[in-house]
Design a protein around this motif. Structure first.
Motif, PDB file in Angstrom:
ATOM      1  N   UNK B 125       6.166   9.367  31.986  1.00  0.00           N
ATOM      2  CA  UNK B 125       5.008   8.486  31.834  1.00  0.00           C
ATOM      3  C   UNK B 125       3.866   9.046  32.665  1.00  0.00           C
ATOM      4  N   UNK B 126       2.673   8.514  32.469  1.00  0.00           N
ATOM      5  CA  UNK B 126       1.521   9.036  33.208  1.00  0.00           C
ATOM      6  C   UNK B 126       1.735   8.885  34.722  1.00  0.00           C
ATOM      7  N   UNK B 127       2.249   7.719  35.112  1.00  0.00           N
ATOM      8  CA  UNK B 127       2.504   7.498  36.541  1.00  0.00           C
ATOM      9  C   UNK B 127       3.525   8.498  37.059  1.00  0.00           C
ATOM     10  N   UNK B 128       4.553   8.737  36.265  1.00  0.00           N
ATOM     11  CA  UNK B 128       5.585   9.700  36.680  1.00  0.00           C
ATOM     12  C   UNK B 128       5.034  11.113  36.742  1.00  0.00           C
ATOM     13  N   UNK B 129       4.136  11.411  35.802  1.00  0.00           N
ATOM     14  CA  UNK B 129       3.512  12.735  35.830  1.00  0.00           C
ATOM     15  C   UNK B 129       2.790  12.950  37.157  1.00  0.00           C
ATOM     16  N   UNK B 130       2.020  11.930  37.551  1.00  0.00           N
ATOM     17  CA  UNK B 130       1.328  12.025  38.843  1.00  0.00           C
ATOM     18  C   UNK B 130       2.332  12.153  39.974  1.00  0.00           C
ATOM     19  N   UNK B 131       3.299  11.253  39.971  1.00  0.00           N
ATOM     20  CA  UNK B 131       4.218  11.131  41.091  1.00  0.00           C
ATOM     21  C   UNK B 131       5.042  12.407  41.289  1.00  0.00           C
ATOM     22  N   UNK B 132       5.547  12.965  40.188  1.00  0.00           N
ATOM     23  CA  UNK B 132       6.518  14.058  40.321  1.00  0.00           C
ATOM     24  C   UNK B 132       5.936  15.444  40.081  1.00  0.00           C
ATOM     25  N   UNK B 133       4.859  15.508  39.318  1.00  0.00           N
ATOM     26  CA  UNK B 133       4.387  16.839  38.922  1.00  0.00           C
ATOM     27  C   UNK B 133       2.997  17.165  39.482  1.00  0.00           C
ATOM     28  N   UNK B 134       2.040  16.286  39.242  1.00  0.00           N
ATOM     29  CA  UNK B 134       0.647  16.638  39.547  1.00  0.00           C
ATOM     30  C   UNK B 134       0.333  16.511  41.039  1.00  0.00           C
ATOM     31  N   UNK B 135       0.600  15.325  41.593  1.00  0.00           N
ATOM     32  CA  UNK B 135       0.193  15.112  42.988  1.00  0.00           C
ATOM     33  C   UNK B 135       0.878  16.059  43.979  1.00  0.00           C
ATOM     34  N   UNK B 136       2.185  16.332  43.810  1.00  0.00           N
ATOM     35  CA  UNK B 136       2.772  17.289  44.766  1.00  0.00           C
ATOM     36  C   UNK B 136       2.068  18.647  44.746  1.00  0.00           C
ATOM     37  N   UNK B 137       1.662  19.084  43.563  1.00  0.00           N
ATOM     38  CA  UNK B 137       0.968  20.377  43.493  1.00  0.00           C
ATOM     39  C   UNK B 137      -0.451  20.269  44.029  1.00  0.00           C
ATOM     40  N   UNK B 138      -1.101  19.139  43.697  1.00  0.00           N
ATOM     41  CA  UNK B 138      -2.471  18.937  44.173  1.00  0.00           C
ATOM     42  C   UNK B 138      -2.478  18.842  45.698  1.00  0.00           C
TER      43      UNK B 138
END
Ligand SMILES: Nc1ncnc2c1ncn2[C@@H]1O[C@H](COP(=O)(O)OP(=O)(O)O)[C@@H](O)[C@H]1O
Ligand SMILES: [Mg+2]
Lengths: 262, 215, 226
Positions: B125-138
């Protein structure tokens, strides 16, 4: 070994008989720190000929070209261009050299903040002190020669690789050099764009421009060059007219290099 | 006449603790609000994007000093009899959030688009994308500029001296009022600020180099 | 909670004072930016140059300024320097402090631009026969400044906003004007709302003007936007 001795036969562009070669490289050696890159390279280049330097990556081809153009200091031997000794530490000699030798790079090195016209006229106005109008006229003429008359106002980032490289050639031509050095000028180009650049070089060769090029375009070297020089491990390994050199390589290194399909 | 002495220096150093405390408050408050703003800036909802962009533009287009005055007088017309630290903390939080929001937006956007697509393909989901993929890299990319911005926060706490909050800069003025030795006093004040900021500047540069090497 | 009624009637009599303040801020910030740019340019040249000592000294200057608050820098210039014999008006002190500040931040920005110029550019220019000075001017400095111009512009807008701090030494500018007005009208919140709006307008104005200067100075920017 002198290229002429090795050449044996007459180059296709007639060299002026008895005239001194335009470039004389004599037992030049060059090291970067502990790494010796050139081991006593000797080479003579006649006026009006095209000499193609081939060889594996790392064999010292670019370094040799850069030494000829005083971009690198040599550690031993001598280089003469147009009868004058090349020395990086002698300002006057470097200045004279710059007016006699033009160089074209693999990565074009056009100035991104100047349009095509200004890229070409910069040195005409700043170095040769020509008027803006004269410089513009010369620029348009050389742009015509490389087939880019309509690109004068464009900026480098608006050009394809092939066009950019042709502008780079025009930029050197504009200064009417006696010799042009080319360092793998088509290596960064897509295959379909190399043709347009090679054609410009072939035209120049036909007009009698003296050219030294480092290249991987074997077919081109074979067809257009007067002399092919094979460099290996920082030495001139073999040299001669392409027909002989390609048909009958004397050394196993050249044979291997040719068969590796490079 | 009293001359500048070690007592004064100790007084300054003690006041610097308030500078640090205020900086930490501003960083925490501004960090939370800044994250919300950054996510708002890259949100799929136009009004959210617009609102957070407007907020950031307004705060970044107004001097911190004016934000401070507005916080100070704004809180007092709400009828609250509040200590200066509240107005100081509020204004620095507003200020910090706008800048961190913008910095972090850039970090989120610099995560390659293919990461969104790949994580979408595995059904997050979008929230999961942020939580697991995008924010850690950002977050990795965000470390150097964030640490660098902490320097700005510490320096800008000095402005709260203007509404009478006694931190390092205000303490400097107080010392100066008794010693009348402004040059030596404020040079020492500057040295203490430097001692707090410079390590962070160095750290920021260090992280940046590390990030570039890792690339 | 008390109900608060906003009252902006003071504007009828005080708007010229606000306008004067805005104009003074434009002058103060404009002067500081113009001088600060040249200080930044010279510092960047020295910092990226070969002279280790000079480059190190500029490095110390840059780090000291970037790691201490502008307010304290202003105090040192205005209160501190007179105690060692250098006396000046509040406005002069304000300009000096702002120039020193911009010089430090600006030089780091320009230096990054200088260092981003590829070595091949220099060699190509050398091969065309340009001398050292010509190479530096045409191939390094101008493209470097062009490249970092957006970052420089942002820095200049920040400087304009920071100039509000010089109200603390009563330099004539917008915030100082506002402090005066609010002490006479007692409508503090409203006064600073107006001031905030004026600063917002000024930051837009500075952005537009800086953008226009960039358009004139850098031809490529203008040509490539089509
Ligand atoms: N500036 C330099 N510093 C150190 N080593 C270099 C430098 N330039 C070239 N070399 C080394 O010199 C050797 C020859 O390089 P080059 O002349 O570029 O070869 P070629 O052009 O034939 O591929 C290589 O081993 C290369 O790594
Ligand atoms: Mg090479």
């Amino acid at each position: 070994m002198s290229v002429n001795e090795a050449a044996g036969t007459r180059p296709r562009n007639e060299a002026v008989p008895g005239a001194e070669p335009i470039i004389v490289v004599d037992s030049v050696s060059k090291s970067f720190g502990p790494l010796q890159v050139l081991h006593g390279v000797s080479l003579e280049i006649e006026r009006g000929t095209m000499v193609a330097i081939v060889g594996r990556s790392g064999s010292g081809k670019s370094t040799l070209l850069r030494c000829i153009n005083a971009l690198e200091e040599i550690n031993g031997g001598t280089i003469k261009v147009c009868g004058h000794m090349v020395s990086m530490s002698d300002r006057a000699s470097v200045k004279r050299l710059r007016s006699e030798v033009g160089m074209v790079f693999q990565s074009y090195n056009l100035f991104p903040h100047l349009n095509v016209l200004r890229n070409i006229t910069l040195a005409l106005t700043a170095v040769q002190k020509k008027s803006r109008a004269d410089a513009d006229a010369i620029a348009h003429k050389v742009l015509g020669l490389v087939g880019l008359a309509d690109k004068a106002e464009a900026f480098p980032e608006q050009l394809s690789g092939g066009q950019a490289q042709r502008v780079a050639i025009a930029r050197s031509l504009a200064l009417s050099p006696k010799v042009l050095l080319f360092d793998e000028v088509t290596s960064a180009l897509d295959p379909e764009l190399t043709g347009e650049v090679l054609k410009v070089m072939e035209d120049l060769a036909r007009d009698g421009m003296t050219m030294v090029l480092v290249t991987h375009e074997m077919a081109f070297a074979r067809r257009v060059a007067d002399i092919v020089v094979f460099m290996h491990q920082g030495k001139v390994w073999e040299a001669g007219p392409p027909a002989e050199l390609f048909a009958d390589p004397k050394t196993p290194e050249l044979r291997q290099f040719l068969s590796s399909g490079l | 006449m009293i001359t500048f002495s070690s007592t004064h220096l100790i007084y300054l150093i003690e006041a610097a603790r308030w500078t640090l405390l205020l900086s930490v408050l501003a960083f925490i408050g501004g960090g939370i609000l800044g994250l919300v703003l950054a996510l708002g800036r890259v949100s799929e909802h136009k009004p959210l994007r617009w609102l957070s962009a407007a907020y950031i533009q307004i705060i970044q287009g107004t001097p911190l000093l004016v934000v401070l005055f507005l916080s100070y007088f704004g809180l007092s017309i709400l009828g609250l009899d509040i200590p200066p630290i509240a107005a100081a903390g509020l204004s620095l939080t507003l200020y910090t959030s706008a800048f961190l929001g913008e910095i972090w937006r850039g970090c989120i956007l610099s995560v390659p688009k293919t990461q969104w697509e790949a994580s979408n393909c595995i059904g997050l989901s979008r929230a999961q994308q942020y939580r697991y993929v995008i924010l850690p890299q950002a977050a990795r990319i965000a470390i150097p500029p964030t640490v660098g911005f902490m320097v700005q926060i510490i320096k800008n706490t000095s402005i709260t001296s203007i509404i009478g909050f006694v931190e390092l800069a205000r303490a400097g003025q107080i010392v100066n009022n008794s010693t009348f030795q402004p040059f030596i006093t404020f040079v020492f004040v500057a040295i203490i600020y430097f001692a707090m900021c410079y390590p962070l500047s160095l750290a920021s540069r260090h992280f940046e180099r590390k990030l570039n090497v890792g690339k | 909670m008390l109900s608060y009624s906003f009252d902006f009637s003071f504007l009828l009599t005080t708007w010229p004072a606000f306008m004067r303040g805005a104009w003074q801020t434009i002058l103060l910030a404009g002067t500081s930016i113009a001088i600060g740019f040249f200080v930044a340019l010279i510092c960047a040249i020295i910092r990226s140059g070969k002279n280790k000592l000079a480059s190190g000294l500029v490095g110390v200057y840059v780090e000291v300024i970037r790691n201490t608050p502008l307010l304290v820098q202003i105090f040192i210039v205005y209160f501190g320097l007179p105690s060692i014999g250098l006396r000046m008006s509040a406005e002069t002190a304000a300009v000096i402090a702002l120039v020193i500040n911009t010089g430090a931040y600006g030089s780091e920005i320009i230096r990054a631009g200088i260092e981003s110029i590829a070595k091949g550019q220099l060699e190509a220019a050398e091969c065309l026969g340009l001398n050292k000075f010509q190479v530096y001017w045409h191939i390094i400095l101008i493209p470097a400044v062009e490249r970092v111009y957006p970052a420089l512009s942002s820095q200049f807008v920040l400087l304009m906003l920071s100039s509000s701090i010089t109200s603390q030494i009563s330099a004539q500018e917008l915030t100082a004007e506002a402090n005066l007005i609010q002490s006479e009208t007692f409508r503090s919140f409203e006064v600073y709302l107006i001031v905030a709006a004026i600063y917002l307008a000024l930051s837009v104005l500075f952005r537009v003007v800086l953008w226009a200067i960039g358009e004139v100075a850098f031809v490529r920017r203008r040509k490539l936007r089509t």
